[in-house]
Design a protein around this motif. Structure first.
Motif, PDB file in Angstrom:
ATOM      1  N   LEU A  54       0.832  -1.119  -0.056  1.00 22.82           N
ATOM      2  CA  LEU A  54      -0.183   0.162   0.063  1.00 22.82           C
ATOM      3  C   LEU A  54       0.812   1.331   0.016  1.00 22.82           C
ATOM      4  CD1 LEU A  54      -2.586   1.548   0.210  1.00 22.82           C
ATOM      5  CD2 LEU A  54      -2.471   1.181   2.795  1.00 22.82           C
ATOM      6  N   TYR A  55       2.159   1.185   0.740  1.00 21.50           N
ATOM      7  CA  TYR A  55       2.643   2.334   0.710  1.00 21.50           C
ATOM      8  C   TYR A  55       3.580   2.876  -0.641  1.00 21.50           C
ATOM      9  CZ  TYR A  55       2.461   0.727   5.649  1.00 21.50           C
ATOM     10  OH  TYR A  55       2.136   0.492   6.790  1.00 21.50           O
ATOM     11  N   GLY A  56       2.732   3.432  -1.517  1.00 20.88           N
ATOM     12  CA  GLY A  56       3.215   3.811  -2.663  1.00 20.88           C
ATOM     13  C   GLY A  56       2.840   2.849  -3.866  1.00 20.88           C
ATOM     14  N   VAL A  77      12.701  -8.039   7.225  1.00 22.40           N
ATOM     15  CA  VAL A  77      11.961  -7.073   6.387  1.00 22.40           C
ATOM     16  C   VAL A  77      10.501  -7.653   6.549  1.00 22.40           C
ATOM     17  CG1 VAL A  77      11.831  -5.904   4.350  1.00 22.40           C
ATOM     18  CG2 VAL A  77      13.970  -6.056   5.164  1.00 22.40           C
ATOM     19  N   ALA A  78       9.544  -7.060   6.936  1.00 26.68           N
ATOM     20  CA  ALA A  78       8.118  -7.398   6.751  1.00 26.68           C
ATOM     21  C   ALA A  78       7.341  -6.411   6.016  1.00 26.68           C
ATOM     22  CB  ALA A  78       7.341  -7.469   8.492  1.00 26.68           C
ATOM     23  N   THR A  79       6.381  -7.199   5.090  1.00 29.19           N
ATOM     24  CA  THR A  79       5.526  -6.335   4.284  1.00 29.19           C
ATOM     25  C   THR A  79       4.100  -6.889   4.735  1.00 29.19           C
ATOM     26  OG1 THR A  79       5.280  -5.382   2.136  1.00 29.19           O
ATOM     27  CG2 THR A  79       5.984  -7.877   2.387  1.00 29.19           C
ATOM     28  N   LYS A  80       3.364  -6.099   3.835  1.00 26.17           N
ATOM     29  CA  LYS A  80       1.612  -6.284   4.077  1.00 26.17           C
ATOM     30  C   LYS A  80       1.141  -6.417   2.666  1.00 26.17           C
ATOM     31  CE  LYS A  80       1.459  -2.788   6.952  1.00 26.17           C
ATOM     32  NZ  LYS A  80       3.054  -2.653   7.113  1.00 26.17           N
ATOM     33  N   LEU A  81       0.033  -7.078   2.433  1.00 28.20           N
ATOM     34  CA  LEU A  81      -0.744  -7.339   1.189  1.00 28.20           C
ATOM     35  C   LEU A  81      -2.030  -7.078   1.635  1.00 28.20           C
ATOM     36  CD1 LEU A  81      -0.398 -11.107   0.139  1.00 28.20           C
ATOM     37  CD2 LEU A  81      -0.898 -10.203   2.421  1.00 28.20           C
ATOM     38  N   GLY A  82      -3.024  -7.243   0.570  1.00 25.44           N
ATOM     39  CA  GLY A  82      -4.614  -7.473   0.781  1.00 25.44           C
ATOM     40  C   GLY A  82      -5.368  -6.038   0.420  1.00 25.44           C
ATOM     41  N   ILE A  83      -4.709  -5.251  -0.059  1.00 24.71           N
ATOM     42  CA  ILE A  83      -5.462  -3.870  -0.611  1.00 24.71           C
ATOM     43  C   ILE A  83      -5.036  -3.562  -2.226  1.00 24.71           C
ATOM     44  CG2 ILE A  83      -5.575  -1.382   0.016  1.00 24.71           C
ATOM     45  CD1 ILE A  83      -5.101  -2.089   2.632  1.00 24.71           C
ATOM     46  N   GLU A  84      -6.128  -3.447  -2.777  1.00 26.47           N
ATOM     47  CA  GLU A  84      -5.986  -3.452  -4.131  1.00 26.47           C
ATOM     48  C   GLU A  84      -6.270  -1.948  -4.571  1.00 26.47           C
ATOM     49  OE1 GLU A  84      -8.124  -5.057  -8.553  1.00 26.47           O
ATOM     50  OE2 GLU A  84      -8.923  -5.732  -6.230  1.00 26.47           O
ATOM     51  N   TYR A  95     -10.315  -3.497  -0.205  1.00 22.48           N
ATOM     52  CA  TYR A  95      -9.637  -4.691   0.332  1.00 22.48           C
ATOM     53  C   TYR A  95      -9.924  -5.848  -0.627  1.00 22.48           C
ATOM     54  CZ  TYR A  95     -10.200  -1.947   4.507  1.00 22.48           C
ATOM     55  OH  TYR A  95      -9.984  -0.822   5.708  1.00 22.48           O
ATOM     56  N   ASN A  96      -8.908  -6.872  -0.688  1.00 22.43           N
ATOM     57  CA  ASN A  96      -9.204  -7.971  -1.766  1.00 22.43           C
ATOM     58  C   ASN A  96      -8.274  -8.999  -1.004  1.00 22.43           C
ATOM     59  OD1 ASN A  96      -9.138  -9.762  -3.825  1.00 22.43           O
ATOM     60  ND2 ASN A  96      -8.992  -8.243  -5.162  1.00 22.43           N
ATOM     61  N   GLY A  97      -9.135 -10.008  -0.454  1.00 24.78           N
ATOM     62  CA  GLY A  97      -8.470 -11.061   0.112  1.00 24.78           C
ATOM     63  C   GLY A  97      -8.603 -12.474  -0.615  1.00 24.78           C
ATOM     64  N   SER A  98      -9.069 -12.176  -2.009  1.00 24.57           N
ATOM     65  CA  SER A  98      -9.212 -13.266  -2.840  1.00 24.57           C
ATOM     66  C   SER A  98      -7.890 -14.023  -3.059  1.00 24.57           C
ATOM     67  CB  SER A  98      -9.871 -13.121  -4.274  1.00 24.57           C
ATOM     68  OG  SER A  98      -8.774 -12.344  -5.079  1.00 24.57           O
ATOM     69  N   ALA A  99      -7.995 -15.587  -3.267  1.00 21.18           N
ATOM     70  CA  ALA A  99      -6.711 -16.227  -3.546  1.00 21.18           C
ATOM     71  C   ALA A  99      -5.890 -15.603  -4.440  1.00 21.18           C
ATOM     72  CB  ALA A  99      -7.239 -17.882  -3.480  1.00 21.18           C
ATOM     73  N   LYS A 100      -6.639 -15.379  -5.676  1.00 24.88           N
ATOM     74  CA  LYS A 100      -6.069 -15.189  -6.874  1.00 24.88           C
ATOM     75  C   LYS A 100      -5.185 -13.860  -6.643  1.00 24.88           C
ATOM     76  CE  LYS A 100      -6.719 -13.612 -11.663  1.00 24.88           C
ATOM     77  NZ  LYS A 100      -7.738 -13.431 -12.626  1.00 24.88           N
ATOM     78  N   PHE A 101      -5.865 -12.732  -5.866  1.00 25.31           N
ATOM     79  CA  PHE A 101      -5.032 -11.493  -5.752  1.00 25.31           C
ATOM     80  C   PHE A 101      -3.870 -11.643  -4.686  1.00 25.31           C
ATOM     81  CE2 PHE A 101      -4.996  -7.361  -3.328  1.00 25.31           C
ATOM     82  CZ  PHE A 101      -4.359  -6.649  -4.590  1.00 25.31           C
ATOM     83  N   GLN A 122       2.244  -9.943   6.110  1.00 29.00           N
ATOM     84  CA  GLN A 122       0.895  -9.388   7.147  1.00 29.00           C
ATOM     85  C   GLN A 122      -0.196  -9.211   6.089  1.00 29.00           C
ATOM     86  OE1 GLN A 122       3.079  -6.808  10.316  1.00 29.00           O
ATOM     87  NE2 GLN A 122       3.945  -6.683   8.427  1.00 29.00           N
ATOM     88  N   LEU A 123      -1.174  -9.844   6.568  1.00 30.15           N
ATOM     89  CA  LEU A 123      -2.589  -9.243   5.955  1.00 30.15           C
ATOM     90  C   LEU A 123      -2.962  -7.763   6.221  1.00 30.15           C
ATOM     91  CD1 LEU A 123      -4.907 -10.236   4.058  1.00 30.15           C
ATOM     92  CD2 LEU A 123      -5.879 -11.223   5.839  1.00 30.15           C
ATOM     93  N   HIS A 124      -2.895  -6.928   5.354  1.00 30.67           N
ATOM     94  CA  HIS A 124      -3.049  -5.517   5.841  1.00 30.67           C
ATOM     95  C   HIS A 124      -4.336  -5.275   6.442  1.00 30.67           C
ATOM     96  CE1 HIS A 124      -1.137  -1.327   4.751  1.00 30.67           C
ATOM     97  NE2 HIS A 124      -1.567  -1.476   5.887  1.00 30.67           N
ATOM     98  N   ARG A 125      -5.492  -5.689   5.669  1.00 35.80           N
ATOM     99  CA  ARG A 125      -6.712  -5.742   6.270  1.00 35.80           C
ATOM    100  C   ARG A 125      -7.540  -6.811   5.842  1.00 35.80           C
ATOM    101  NH1 ARG A 125      -4.519  -1.876   8.278  1.00 35.80           N
ATOM    102  NH2 ARG A 125      -5.303  -0.017   8.530  1.00 35.80           N
ATOM    103  N   ILE A 126      -8.302  -7.572   6.654  1.00 34.94           N
ATOM    104  CA  ILE A 126      -9.191  -8.471   6.106  1.00 34.94           C
ATOM    105  C   ILE A 126     -10.273  -8.078   5.481  1.00 34.94           C
ATOM    106  CG2 ILE A 126     -10.921 -10.122   7.497  1.00 34.94           C
ATOM    107  CD1 ILE A 126      -9.206 -10.678   9.581  1.00 34.94           C
TER     108      ILE A 126
END
Length: 281
Positions: A54-56, A77-84, A95-101, A122-126
């Motif tokens: 998400l950061y940039g 180094v930790a990062t996060k995912l789950g936001i489109e 928020y996008n928690g689909s397996a494909k994304f 880390q899952l940025h948001r559920i």
């Protein structure tokens, strides 16, 4: 006496990390300063650097890799995912928690961070439209495939944390939490009981610390800054807490890291603890 280190994702880390979110990433002098600051952080002893897609929209991950890859031994180094990113949405994102994304984001993060495995993802948001078990189950599968080392969550409540833990081991939780913002008190307690690292984002109540009389008084007593006092309170609050303050200032970076050396007396801790604005839940 507070613990001097925290166990996280197979690492034993100093308890003050660094949040890279605020660092400028655009080409030019500011980017060069960001790269320099990240390297100074590691030289100071920081061993946890937190970033996110998400950061940039990936630019921050690329910045971290440019500054620090190949990574020093013991550096997480930790990062996060789950936001489109979505231009057609009022917020510019969903928020996008689909397996494909999630799978696509892991591949992108591996490339941007220049690694074969991300030790803490880390899952940025559920995503409220997809069951928690399904989202963390995808991350579990990616872990089992060797692309992730450990899994964390962000902005979860105790019920979501418990549900996720039924599917996979959770290494960390990253919620907003500081001395004046105790909304997630119950989550801190749950993480403490389970030995899960708690990484408070916004660990310093911006613009309020120095204006709070008790914090200012204790800062004077310990010859410290108000920000250092608020970080020291977090370290005393629970042995699993590892704050990740962010800054673009080398001086503030050094001050933040030095907060780990502060020892609050029991009386000072109790005075600070009384500042809660959202009592314990």
């Amino acid at each position: 006496m507070k613990d001097s280190a925290v166990e996280l994702a197979g690492y034993r880390l100093p308890r003050i990390g660094f949040g890279a979110m605020r660092l400028p990433t655009e080409p030019g002098e500011e980017r060069a300063a960001s790269i320099g600051l990240l390297r100074v952080a590691v030289d100071l002893g920081v061993r946890l650097v937190d970033t996110a897609h998400l950061y940039g929209w990936g630019a921050n991950e690329e910045l971290v890799a440019e500054a620090l890859s190949p990574y020093a031994d013991g550096l997480l180094v930790a990062t996060k995912l789950g936001i489109e990113q979505r231009a057609d949405h009022p917020d510019g994102m969903v928020y996008n928690g689909s397996a494909k994304f999630l799978r696509a984001q892991v591949e992108d993060a591996l490339r941007r961070l220049r690694v074969e495995r991300i030790d803490l993802m880390q899952l940025h948001r559920i995503d409220p439209e997809i069951p928690v078990a399904e989202q963390v189950g995808t991350l579990r599968d990616l872990r089992d495939e060797g692309k992730l080392g450990h899994i964390g969550l962000s902005e979860v409540d105790t019920a979501q944390l418990a549900e996720a833990r039924e599917v996979v081991e959770i290494a960390s939780v990253q919620n907003r939490y500081n001395i004046l913002d105790r909304e997630h008190e119950a989550v801190v307690d749950a993480c403490t009981a389970a030995g899960i690292a708690f990484l408070p984002w916004r660990p310093v109540a911006a613009g309020t610390g120095g204006e709070t009389a008790v914090i200012a008084e204790i800062a004077t007593e310990l010859d410290a800054t108000p920000t250092q006092i608020t970080l020291a309170w977090l370290l005393h609050r629970s042995p699993v807490i590892a704050p990740i303050p962010g800054t673009a200032s080398p001086a503030h970076l050094a001050d933040n890291f030095a907060a780990a050396a502060l020892d609050l007396t029991a009386e000072q801790y109790e005075r600070l603890d009384g500042l809660a604005t959202a009592g314990r839940k």
